[in-house]
Motif scaffolding. Sequence first.
Motif, PDB file in Angstrom:
ATOM      1  N   ASN A  13       0.829  -1.217   0.000  1.00 52.06           N
ATOM      2  CA  ASN A  13       0.000   0.000   0.000  1.00 52.06           C
ATOM      3  C   ASN A  13       0.860   1.263   0.000  1.00 52.06           C
ATOM      4  N   ILE A  14       1.960   1.219   0.756  1.00 56.57           N
ATOM      5  CA  ILE A  14       2.856   2.389   0.792  1.00 56.57           C
ATOM      6  C   ILE A  14       3.456   2.622  -0.592  1.00 56.57           C
ATOM      7  N   ILE A  15       3.918   1.557  -1.235  1.00 56.33           N
ATOM      8  CA  ILE A  15       4.520   1.693  -2.570  1.00 56.33           C
ATOM      9  C   ILE A  15       3.497   2.235  -3.564  1.00 56.33           C
ATOM     10  N   ASN A  16       2.279   1.676  -3.531  1.00 52.26           N
ATOM     11  CA  ASN A  16       1.259   2.149  -4.477  1.00 52.26           C
ATOM     12  C   ASN A  16       0.932   3.623  -4.268  1.00 52.26           C
ATOM     13  N   ALA A  17       0.835   4.044  -3.006  1.00 56.06           N
ATOM     14  CA  ALA A  17       0.531   5.455  -2.730  1.00 56.06           C
ATOM     15  C   ALA A  17       1.678   6.343  -3.206  1.00 56.06           C
ATOM     16  N   ALA A  18       2.914   5.884  -2.998  1.00 55.09           N
ATOM     17  CA  ALA A  18       4.067   6.680  -3.432  1.00 55.09           C
ATOM     18  C   ALA A  18       4.073   6.810  -4.960  1.00 55.09           C
ATOM     19  N   THR A  30       6.667  15.577  -3.299  1.00 55.66           N
ATOM     20  CA  THR A  30       5.988  14.662  -2.372  1.00 55.66           C
ATOM     21  C   THR A  30       6.816  14.547  -1.100  1.00 55.66           C
ATOM     22  N   ASN A  31       6.183  14.580   0.076  1.00 57.40           N
ATOM     23  CA  ASN A  31       6.962  14.248   1.270  1.00 57.40           C
ATOM     24  C   ASN A  31       6.345  13.039   1.980  1.00 57.40           C
ATOM     25  N   LEU A  32       7.107  12.464   2.889  1.00 53.26           N
ATOM     26  CA  LEU A  32       6.652  11.227   3.532  1.00 53.26           C
ATOM     27  C   LEU A  32       5.321  11.434   4.245  1.00 53.26           C
ATOM     28  N   GLY A  33       5.085  12.668   4.749  1.00 54.46           N
ATOM     29  CA  GLY A  33       3.810  12.978   5.396  1.00 54.46           C
ATOM     30  C   GLY A  33       2.621  12.785   4.454  1.00 54.46           C
ATOM     31  N   ASP A  34       2.777  13.198   3.192  1.00 57.38           N
ATOM     32  CA  ASP A  34       1.698  13.012   2.200  1.00 57.38           C
ATOM     33  C   ASP A  34       1.382  11.531   2.033  1.00 57.38           C
ATOM     34  N   ILE A  35       2.449  10.723   2.038  1.00 61.70           N
ATOM     35  CA  ILE A  35       2.256   9.282   1.827  1.00 61.70           C
ATOM     36  C   ILE A  35       1.543   8.676   3.029  1.00 61.70           C
ATOM     37  N   ILE A  36       1.972   9.087   4.237  1.00 61.94           N
ATOM     38  CA  ILE A  36       1.332   8.591   5.469  1.00 61.94           C
ATOM     39  C   ILE A  36      -0.162   8.916   5.461  1.00 61.94           C
ATOM     40  N   THR A  37      -0.496  10.160   5.063  1.00 63.46           N
ATOM     41  CA  THR A  37      -1.904  10.557   5.010  1.00 63.46           C
ATOM     42  C   THR A  37      -2.682   9.699   4.009  1.00 63.46           C
TER      43      THR A  37
END
Lengths: 217, 217
Positions: A13-18, A30-37
């Motif tokens: 899921n993390i890879i797909n969102a990234a 993009t920052n890691l916060g965007d991905i977490i959200t």
Amino acid sequence: MARQPRSEITRRNIINAAVDLFDEVGYASTNLGDIITRVDVTKGALYHHFDSKESLAVAIIEEAVRKMFAAYKLSSASSPALETLIQGTLVAAELASTDKLARTGGHLLVLFAKFNELAAGHYRSWIAETVDQIQKAQVEGDVRADLDPDSVGHFVVGALLGVHVFSTCLEDGSDIVTRVLKAWELLLPTLVPEASVPFFGQFIARQASRHLNASAT
Amino acid sequence: MARQPRSEITRRNIINAAVDLFDEVGYASTNLGDIITRVDVTKGALYHHFDSKESLAVAIIEEAVRKMFAAYKLSSASSPALETLIQGTLVAAELASTDKLARTGGHLLVLFAKFNELAAGHYRSWIAETVDQIQKAQVEGDVRADLDPDSVGHFVVGALLGVHVFSTCLEDGSDIVTRVLKAWELLLPTLVPEASVPFFGQFIARQASRHLNASAT
């Protein structure tokens, strides 16, 4: 089918969102916060899998390259080397036009190859593999004997990279197969002995009808 | 010479530091804090000129493109179109091999063209300019009449972009002129009517001795 462990699902899921975010707004924005959200995971869960945005990008590049090479190998059965090379680039182009991870990985590779020796290595392998095919094709009489395989390999792979960049930047990757077909048409008179140009012209036309129909469905 | 106003000098120092950092560690891994430390300006002074890292990148792209196009125009006097095109790409390649701002701007352009319409516009202009030259060269009999100038323009510019990316990523930009010369050698049989191939072969060899000596000094 075996159930995927929960941690594998989170990683996926993390890879797909990234991939989605890098594709929509770009890696740099993009920052890691965007991905977490977007994934709705905790910061801890994300850092468990990836310790930085760069490590995420590298994971995407590795997966994209694996997919691309697997696609390329599919077609490398026992046909003559130049036919194999043309087919391989078309299968890879088709993958890039339909698979966002493959396309985004290709774009990240351009970004990272200057700063990451692992990424640069993928370009070197792609070029080396192509030089090998060109040498085989010379032995088989399908590529002019007076050409330097090393220069040809760098040039052909560079031209296909340009195709990928322009299709991705100017047309969102939708016309990459058409552009690769045109590139091969234009490469023929340079690469192929005059007597074989008509055959390879037809070979490319047949590939066009197969691959363009396949991407349209 | 008129003295540069202090603010202009600061702006120039910021741009130079950004070019150095983007070249050394990459755009994505540089933050505005690194630039502030390197130039020794206040955060306020930096924000007075650039409100984000992206606006700095765009300023570098604009300046690189201006330099590249100016170099290209130098050679566009009254020679036949294909000669002008070949010379223009060599002058631009020479600039990219010696000028870090031009080279870094070119690399940033690949990064931004997918996400920034202004940046994508530079690719479109470069392609359009090349298509124009190809059309003129067809009228002058130097490019085969049966080729579609639009496909050729996209292909030639894409191939040169691939040359730029590989030279920058694999050889730090040092061999870009050599790679552009090889690309033109390989493009000749495709582009030029058979009777003109020997002349253009010699034309490229003469350009090689001029431009390779120039970059070596």
